[in-house]
Design a protein around this motif. Structure first.
Motif, short mmCIF file in Angstrom:
data_model
loop_
_atom_site.label_atom_id
_atom_site.label_comp_id
_atom_site.label_asym_id
_atom_site.label_seq_id
_atom_site.Cartn_x
_atom_site.Cartn_y
_atom_site.Cartn_z
N TYR A 1 -29.51 29.12 155.40
CA TYR A 1 -30.59 28.73 156.31
C TYR A 1 -30.17 28.82 157.77
N ASP B 1 -22.91 24.24 146.24
CA ASP B 1 -24.25 24.83 146.30
C ASP B 1 -24.96 24.40 147.59
N LEU B 2 -24.79 23.16 147.97
CA LEU B 2 -25.41 22.63 149.18
C LEU B 2 -24.89 23.36 150.42
N ALA C 1 -31.03 23.09 159.25
CA ALA C 1 -30.94 23.79 157.97
C ALA C 1 -30.99 22.81 156.80
N VAL C 2 -30.34 21.66 156.95
CA VAL C 2 -30.37 20.63 155.90
C VAL C 2 -31.80 20.18 155.66
N ALA D 1 -26.31 26.91 150.57
CA ALA D 1 -27.72 26.92 150.96
C ALA D 1 -27.87 26.64 152.45
N ILE D 2 -27.10 25.73 152.97
CA ILE D 2 -27.16 25.42 154.40
C ILE D 2 -26.71 26.62 155.22
N TYR E 1 -33.46 17.91 152.49
CA TYR E 1 -32.74 16.64 152.50
C TYR E 1 -32.76 16.04 153.89
N GLN F 1 -34.48 21.94 156.22
CA GLN F 1 -35.18 23.06 155.58
C GLN F 1 -34.89 23.10 154.09
N VAL F 2 -33.67 22.71 153.71
CA VAL F 2 -33.31 22.68 152.29
C VAL F 2 -34.03 21.53 151.58
#
Length: 92
Positions: free
Chosen positions: A86, A78-79, A40-41, A82-83, A46, A43-44
């Motif tokens: 995902y 926020d991070l 997921a990270v 978002a993770i 990073y 995909q974001v």
């Protein structure tokens, strides 16, 4: 470069806020793995590094953690949200 640490407990729907969950219950997922979080990270957008032999201070069993590199422009809250989003998408 700032490294953010993401513990699986941050996203875990089976945990309470006192046990370390950082996202709302409707955004959390059941028992997330470090592999899912790392995917997921990425995909974001990073870089992710998995550390498997570490234990979150509020847990007893080692589940590992994910180091997020290059997320200087996003707040940790926020991070994490978002993770979590995902990880939920990856499970569908």
């Amino acid at each position: 470069m700032v490294e953010n640490v993401i513990w699986p407990a941050y996203l875990d729907a089976t945990k309470s806020r006192a046990e370390g969950r950082r996202v709302p219950l409707d955004e959390a997922v059941d028992d997330p793995s470090v592999d899912e979080i790392a995917e997921a990270v990425q995909q974001v957008g990073y870089d992710a590094v998995i550390e498997r032999e570490t234990t979150y201070s509020r847990e007893f069993d080692p589940r590992g953690r994910v180091l997020v590199k290059g997320a200087d422009d996003a707040s940790k809250n926020d991070l994490v949200k978002a993770i979590a989003a995902y990880v939920a998408i990856l499970r569908d």
